[in-house]
Design a protein around this motif. Sequence first.
Motif, PDB file in Angstrom:
ATOM      1  N   ILE A   1      11.372 -24.701 -17.650  1.00 23.05           N
ATOM      2  CA  ILE A   1      11.523 -24.997 -16.232  1.00 23.05           C
ATOM      3  C   ILE A   1      10.779 -26.284 -15.895  1.00 23.05           C
ATOM      4  CG2 ILE A   1      11.197 -24.131 -13.866  1.00 23.05           C
ATOM      5  CD1 ILE A   1      13.131 -22.394 -15.535  1.00 23.05           C
TER       6      ILE A   1
ATOM      7  N   LYS B   1      13.298 -21.925 -10.712  1.00 24.29           N
ATOM      8  CA  LYS B   1      11.923 -21.420 -10.565  1.00 24.29           C
ATOM      9  C   LYS B   1      11.932 -20.017  -9.953  1.00 24.29           C
ATOM     10  CE  LYS B   1       9.128 -25.602 -10.294  1.00 24.29           C
ATOM     11  NZ  LYS B   1       8.253 -26.412  -9.449  1.00 24.29           N
TER      12      LYS B   1
ATOM     13  N   THR C   1      12.995 -17.428 -12.499  1.00 23.83           N
ATOM     14  CA  THR C   1      12.003 -17.055 -13.517  1.00 23.83           C
ATOM     15  C   THR C   1      10.684 -16.591 -12.901  1.00 23.83           C
ATOM     16  OG1 THR C   1      11.454 -19.402 -13.645  1.00 23.83           O
ATOM     17  CG2 THR C   1      12.905 -18.544 -15.357  1.00 23.83           C
ATOM     18  N   GLY C   2      10.684 -16.346 -11.603  1.00 24.69           N
ATOM     19  CA  GLY C   2       9.505 -15.772 -10.948  1.00 24.69           C
ATOM     20  C   GLY C   2       8.371 -16.741 -10.693  1.00 24.69           C
ATOM     21  N   LEU C   3       8.591 -18.025 -10.942  1.00 22.68           N
ATOM     22  CA  LEU C   3       7.526 -18.986 -10.667  1.00 22.68           C
ATOM     23  C   LEU C   3       7.384 -19.232  -9.167  1.00 22.68           C
ATOM     24  CD1 LEU C   3       8.157 -21.559 -13.542  1.00 22.68           C
ATOM     25  CD2 LEU C   3       6.362 -19.848 -13.407  1.00 22.68           C
ATOM     26  N   MET C   4       8.464 -18.948  -8.441  1.00 22.88           N
ATOM     27  CA  MET C   4       8.442 -19.017  -6.976  1.00 22.88           C
ATOM     28  C   MET C   4       9.024 -17.729  -6.436  1.00 22.88           C
ATOM     29  SD  MET C   4       9.803 -22.669  -5.725  1.00 22.88           S
ATOM     30  CE  MET C   4       8.697 -24.026  -5.580  1.00 22.88           C
ATOM     31  N   SER C   5       8.561 -17.329  -5.265  1.00 18.66           N
ATOM     32  CA  SER C   5       9.157 -16.138  -4.659  1.00 18.66           C
ATOM     33  C   SER C   5      10.237 -16.582  -3.680  1.00 18.66           C
ATOM     34  CB  SER C   5       8.089 -15.320  -3.950  1.00 18.66           C
ATOM     35  OG  SER C   5       7.395 -16.144  -3.059  1.00 18.66           O
TER      36      SER C   5
END
Lengths: 247, 250
Positions: free
Chosen positions: B83, B48, B51-55
Amino acid sequence: MSSLKAAYLNELYKISKRKKIVVAAILSVAAIGIAGLIVSSLKNFAGINVVGSSEFAILVLSVLNYTLLPLFTAFICIDMFSSEFVEQTIKMTLTRPVSRFLVYLSKVLAAATFILANLLFVMLLSLILSVMIGGSQLSLSDVIGAYLSSFFPLMVLALMVMFIANLTRGTVSAFMLSVLVYIVFLGLGFFWPNAESFFFTSTLDWYILFTGTFVNVQKIFRLSLILLGYGIALFSAGYALFDRRQI
Amino acid sequence: MDPAIVISQLSKQYKNKRGITDLNIEVARGEVYGFLGPNGAGKTTAMKVMTGLMSPDSGDVYINGYSITERYPLAMAGVGCIIESVAMFPYLTARDNMRMCARFYDGIDDKRIDECLELTGMLRFKNEKIRNYSLGMRQRMGIALAILSRPSVLILDEPLNGLDVEGMVEMRRLIGRLAEEEQTTFFISSHLIHDVELTCTKVGILYEGRLLAEAGMDEVLANYSSLENYYLSEVDDNVKPESGVSQRAV
């Protein structure tokens, strides 16, 4: 800008494929049809002339502006954020080569397009129906001005719902909180009339300022600034929350 | 040649103290990297963040040389991914979902969409709404969506979940072909250790958020009878007794 265009077109496509859009159209037609029937019956059977032809379009706006139009706007905005996060479909957009700001902006632009299209649909429908009702005091430009001016407070409402949708986790909580805030703002304006103009809900009927012979430019300017302030603040706060959301 | 993926000192902690800690991985171009680990080890969290879904709390991920935290659109331009679960709009058809994705890339037309659907065996279902699909069909669609833009990097979280035997074989072939012919880089997490053994060229073992071991598949199979034995051996050798039950005992 091609990624903004792609995200914007996708948002419009998703809105157009939602069943809510059909329900919104049916309810709008039904509401306007019932209003037309009542006005026509009063005129033909009781001899009471409630409104003229163009004024019928304004009567419809005055009712829908506080009821169906904000409701449909809220539904669409909650679908765009809360539903997509709950169903995780937001991942499909967020994992594309597009920044979160452009994704957020595309959703705001799509909501704006929906509001405008909804207002135009209601206006056209009410104008068609009003042909049956004779006697006009307002010009067509007044009606168009009233409907277009209604876009701005509804857009601020959309930004508020988007902000709330990014603040809460679920669709129901986002909807309930949006309704609560809307009612509180309306209530505060009612019970505290001196400060009414500071609540954006008081501008839902500002279309009146755009009709008739006298146009109060000073008041329109003051309310425009208040709406602009709300718009900028809610857009920024909504984006800040959206940007930080973890999936 | 620059590595396709660089994970540098990546950390992400949840409130329950789980997550990933100081993760460092490099994946060379054309490599098929298998990301192994038990449930809750942090595989999906790492993906995640990738792929930038989480920082991330700290560290960064570079894909094709671009930082995921600073130059996200450029980093994701060459990435296809699945994901956690396949993200599609259930009220739209397979083709509609593909078309919506295609808008973000240049030169992706209906012909390419049909080609991807054909490759994943979904062409005949393209006009059906996603809500009517089975788990396996959704997974195939997820792979079709991931390869749509001809990405140079594919990040796939449990890509074989829900697939039947034929589907698994087809996907293994597809991965092998893309890696060999188009130098596509794969970063794959899977619980199906046998499939990882057959598909991947390098493996990394993640345990309690930390990378325990990394090795090329040739090296693993030269020293152990199977990837499973290598995995259990590394976990047993590196994990302190209080961290859990011995894997060999299980």
